[in-house]
Design a protein around this motif. Structure first.
Motif, PDB file in Angstrom:
ATOM      1  N   ASN A 130       0.840  -1.206   0.000  1.00 44.75           N
ATOM      2  CA  ASN A 130       0.000   0.000   0.000  1.00 44.75           C
ATOM      3  C   ASN A 130       0.874   1.255   0.000  1.00 44.75           C
TER       4      ASN A 130
ATOM      5  N   ASP B 205       5.198   6.204   5.209  1.00 49.52           N
ATOM      6  CA  ASP B 205       5.500   6.524   3.819  1.00 49.52           C
ATOM      7  C   ASP B 205       5.509   8.037   3.596  1.00 49.52           C
TER       8      ASP B 205
ATOM      9  N   THR C 166     -11.763   1.131  -1.750  1.00 52.45           N
ATOM     10  CA  THR C 166     -10.496   1.235  -2.475  1.00 52.45           C
ATOM     11  C   THR C 166     -10.494   2.481  -3.344  1.00 52.45           C
ATOM     12  N   SER C 167      -9.323   3.078  -3.525  1.00 51.02           N
ATOM     13  CA  SER C 167      -9.230   4.221  -4.424  1.00 51.02           C
ATOM     14  C   SER C 167      -8.441   3.813  -5.666  1.00 51.02           C
ATOM     15  N   LYS C 168      -8.132   2.510  -5.731  1.00 51.21           N
ATOM     16  CA  LYS C 168      -7.294   2.048  -6.855  1.00 51.21           C
ATOM     17  C   LYS C 168      -8.158   1.385  -7.912  1.00 51.21           C
TER      18      LYS C 168
ATOM     19  N   LEU D 169      -9.011  -4.171  -4.552  1.00 51.41           N
ATOM     20  CA  LEU D 169     -10.127  -4.958  -4.046  1.00 51.41           C
ATOM     21  C   LEU D 169     -10.697  -4.316  -2.789  1.00 51.41           C
ATOM     22  N   GLY D 170      -9.850  -3.561  -2.107  1.00 51.55           N
ATOM     23  CA  GLY D 170     -10.311  -2.908  -0.882  1.00 51.55           C
ATOM     24  C   GLY D 170     -10.486  -3.864   0.281  1.00 51.55           C
TER      25      GLY D 170
ATOM     26  N   LEU E  21      -6.713  -3.969   3.989  1.00 51.98           N
ATOM     27  CA  LEU E  21      -6.641  -3.366   5.324  1.00 51.98           C
ATOM     28  C   LEU E  21      -7.679  -3.963   6.273  1.00 51.98           C
TER      29      LEU E  21
HETATM   30  P1  ADP Z   1      -6.687  -1.902  -1.886  1.00 52.94           P
HETATM   31  O1  ADP Z   1      -5.609  -2.912  -2.008  1.00 52.94           O
HETATM   32  O2  ADP Z   1      -7.807  -2.130  -2.741  1.00 52.94           O
HETATM   33  O3  ADP Z   1      -6.180  -0.551  -2.071  1.00 52.94           O
HETATM   34  P2  ADP Z   1      -6.614  -1.776   1.026  1.00 52.94           P
HETATM   35  O4  ADP Z   1      -7.541  -2.237   2.069  1.00 52.94           O
HETATM   36  O5  ADP Z   1      -5.236  -2.340   1.045  1.00 52.94           O
HETATM   37  O6  ADP Z   1      -7.282  -2.071  -0.387  1.00 52.94           O
HETATM   38  O7  ADP Z   1      -6.554  -0.174   1.101  1.00 52.94           O
HETATM   39  C1  ADP Z   1      -7.738   0.575   0.984  1.00 52.94           C
HETATM   40  C2  ADP Z   1      -7.441   1.991   0.562  1.00 52.94           C
HETATM   41  O8  ADP Z   1      -6.752   2.668   1.596  1.00 52.94           O
HETATM   42  C3  ADP Z   1      -6.565   2.135  -0.642  1.00 52.94           C
HETATM   43  O9  ADP Z   1      -7.276   1.969  -1.848  1.00 52.94           O
HETATM   44  C4  ADP Z   1      -6.051   3.558  -0.469  1.00 52.94           C
HETATM   45  O10 ADP Z   1      -7.019   4.486  -0.886  1.00 52.94           O
HETATM   46  C5  ADP Z   1      -5.953   3.700   1.046  1.00 52.94           C
HETATM   47  N1  ADP Z   1      -4.572   3.524   1.516  1.00 52.94           N
HETATM   48  C6  ADP Z   1      -4.034   2.394   2.031  1.00 52.94           C
HETATM   49  N2  ADP Z   1      -2.756   2.607   2.373  1.00 52.94           N
HETATM   50  C7  ADP Z   1      -2.468   3.892   2.081  1.00 52.94           C
HETATM   51  C8  ADP Z   1      -1.293   4.724   2.213  1.00 52.94           C
HETATM   52  N3  ADP Z   1      -0.140   4.257   2.730  1.00 52.94           N
HETATM   53  N4  ADP Z   1      -1.391   6.026   1.816  1.00 52.94           N
HETATM   54  C9  ADP Z   1      -2.541   6.508   1.294  1.00 52.94           C
HETATM   55  N5  ADP Z   1      -3.671   5.766   1.154  1.00 52.94           N
HETATM   56  C10 ADP Z   1      -3.637   4.484   1.536  1.00 52.94           C
END
Ligand code: ADP
Length: 510
Positions: free
Chosen positions: A403, A436, A455-457, A461-462, A465
């Motif tokens: 991430n 980071d 998720t913002s990607k 998959l969201g 975390l």
């Molecule tokens: P995904 O793998 O789909 O991104 P995650 O649960 O790993 O799902 O993360 C959810 C969201 O949290 C990410 O899509 C992102 O928007 C945000 N995120 C996670 N880690 C970070 C980070 N280190 N800095 C900024 N945004 C983050």
């Protein structure tokens, strides 16, 4: 001599006619139904008509020059003089509103309109102004304003240029602004589509809006708070007519709850789909397990049977052995699926967390090089062991590091740095921090990122975390995120200290 006396006579005649016309003007001005004043080229007042003097209860001598300004309300005087002097110097028309003391001591709201005076040849003579009492209008406006304050809904009044004329307290609260921050600002600052235009196209005029249907039935729109977060509103627009002015009244209802509900429903749909898949996999595993076991038993029987045969069946035996091995593998796969689907017990051991995390960093070494990220590790000396499932804790660390890598994707190379710290937070707790230098997290992201499917990607998959958090909580620890003071975000997790003597099985979450 002769010529000079003619000049004098001529001048006297002109002066005489001027005096006559001024006297006529004054007599007329005294009977006019409005208050009138005049000033000379040096900005000093030279005339006030009878209605003015009747209103203020003062004499012409008292009002002459700058005397009139003594009757202006002290709170309005600064602005009043400012408008007067600036317009005067620019020789421009002006209108202004201020409070003027009436003869009984009461202050009344006055609308004062001034225009430059010019003679026949265009020479500047000063100003002439007319004033009307607008106290009733101001009071009506004030009542309207107060009535809006009492309403339990957000109301916004917008002028023809799309600027906010009035926003009640409910609107200020809803959007997170102070009372003096909205007046005069473009309404699109709060709701970009409020007037029918978009951020990039100019907004429509009031009349075209009325035709296009923007005015009328309420619409669902996105609104923006002062902190930049967006939320859903329902906005209904109506045109308001004040004498010859037209304004727009927007009634705004906060619909973020409805949106939340919509999102929750979508989340639920996802969860249901995933758990249905899980159930499917479980029953598949169950269904497949029996015939596969039967195959295994039959194959083994055949092996035994063939072993008693006099015929050399070495090759057949090999084939049968392969069948048994494949079958074993199939059973292994099915067991794995079952283990995945079932919230079972984990393999808990006494772990050197630093070694676990170092392994993950090594695993990601080539990925980090490819993405131009530098990973640093800072580990406290003499860390105690923790109790946990090695594979799961590696999963969590891997997810946090990936991430962080993703977050820094569009940063300049010098900023692509992830620092991992492992420290003893308290005698009973070890803490891991993954720091980071990405964009960090907005307040709405902070509230959402641990929810499943956020998720913002584009390819995200969201789930990373939310799964990581449940893993850490099952270990008796905590996982959370904070923005760094300078730049980027830090994800933390804690784990309880524990050694081999305390080994046990962690309870699965209910
Ligand atoms: P995904 O793998 O789909 O991104 P995650 O649960 O790993 O799902 O993360 C959810 C969201 O949290 C990410 O899509 C992102 O928007 C945000 N995120 C996670 N880690 C970070 C980070 N280190 N800095 C900024 N945004 C983050």
């Amino acid at each position: 001599m002769q010529g000079a006396s003619i000049d004098v006579i001529e001048r006297k005649r002109v002066e005489e006619s001027l005096r006559e016309s001024e006297a006529r003007f004054r007599a007329m001005a005294d009977t006019a139904p409005v208050m009138i004043w005049m000033s000379d080229p040096a900005r000093l007042c030279t005339f006030f008509n009878k209605p003015w003097l009747d209103f203020t209860g003062r004499t012409l001598e008292q009002e002459m020059g700058n005397g009139w300004s003594e009757g202006v309300h002290p709170d309005d005087l600064g602005q009043c003089l400012d408008v007067y002097v600036t317009s005067f110097d620019a020789r421009k028309n002006f209108t202004m509103e201020y409070r003027l003391r009436r003869r009984d001591g009461e202050y009344c709201w006055i609308l004062d309109t001034g225009v430059p005076r010019l003679d026949d040849r265009g020479a500047f003579l000063g100003y002439i102004g007319s004033c009307i009492d607008i106290t009733d209008r101001r009071q009506a406006e004030e009542k309207f304003r107060r009535a809006l304050e009492f309403l339990p809904i957000a109301i916004l009044m917008v002028d023809q240029q799309g600027r906010i004329v009035l926003a009640n307290e409910k609107t200020e609260k809803l959007f997170g602004y102070r009372s003096d921050e909205l007046s005069g600002k473009p309404a699109t600052m709060l709701v970009s589509q409020l007037l029918g235009g978009s951020d990039s196209t100019p907004q429509a005029t009031l009349s075209s809006m009325a035709q296009s249907g923007v005015v009328g039935a309420p619409r669902d729109l996105f609104a923006r708070r002062k902190d930049g977060t967006e939320f859903l509103i329902e906005a209904g627009l109506n045109t308001l007519r004040f004498e010859d002015e037209v304004a727009l009244l927007a009634v705004i209802v906060d619909r973020s709850e409805r949106y939340e509900l919509y999102r929750n429903r979508q989340e639920l749909a996802h969860v249901t789909r995933v758990s249905t898949m899980g159930e499917l996999a479980a029953s598949l595993a169950h269904e497949l397990n029996q015939p596969l076991t039967a195959i295994q038993i039959n194959a083994q029987a055949a092996q035994r049977f063939m072993a008693t045969d006099s015929v050399d069946l070495a090759e057949v035996r090999e084939i049968l052995k392969d069948i048994v091995q494949d079958n074993d593998r199939a059973i292994q796969v099915i067991r794995r699926i079952r283990a995945l689907v079932k919230k079972g017990e984990r393999e808990i051991a006494s772990l050197d967390l630093a070694a676990v995390i170092r392994d993950v960093v090594l695993l990601l070494h080539s990925d980090a090089i490819l993405r131009g990220v530098c990973v640093s590790l800072d580990i406290d000396a003499n860390l105690p062991t923790v109790r946990g499932d090695k594979v799961q804790l590696q999963q969590v660390t891997l997810n946090l590091l990936l991430n962080a890598f993703d977050a820094m994707e569009s940063r300049p190379a010098s900023d692509r740095v992830v620092a991992v710290f492992i420290t003893l937070e308290s005698p009973g707790t070890v803490r891991v921090a993954v720091r980071d230098r990405g964009p960090g997290l907005s307040s709405s992201q902070l509230a959402m990122i641990f929810k499943p499917f956020f998720t913002s990607k584009r390819e995200g998959l969201g789930l990373g975390l939310s799964i990581s958090r449940s893993i850490i909580e099952m270990h008796g620890g905590r996982l959370w995120a904070e923005n760094n003071a300078d730049q980027g975000a830090t994800f933390y997790f804690t784990l309880p200290v524990g050694d081999a003597t305390q080994l046990g099985r962690l309870k699965p979450q209910p």
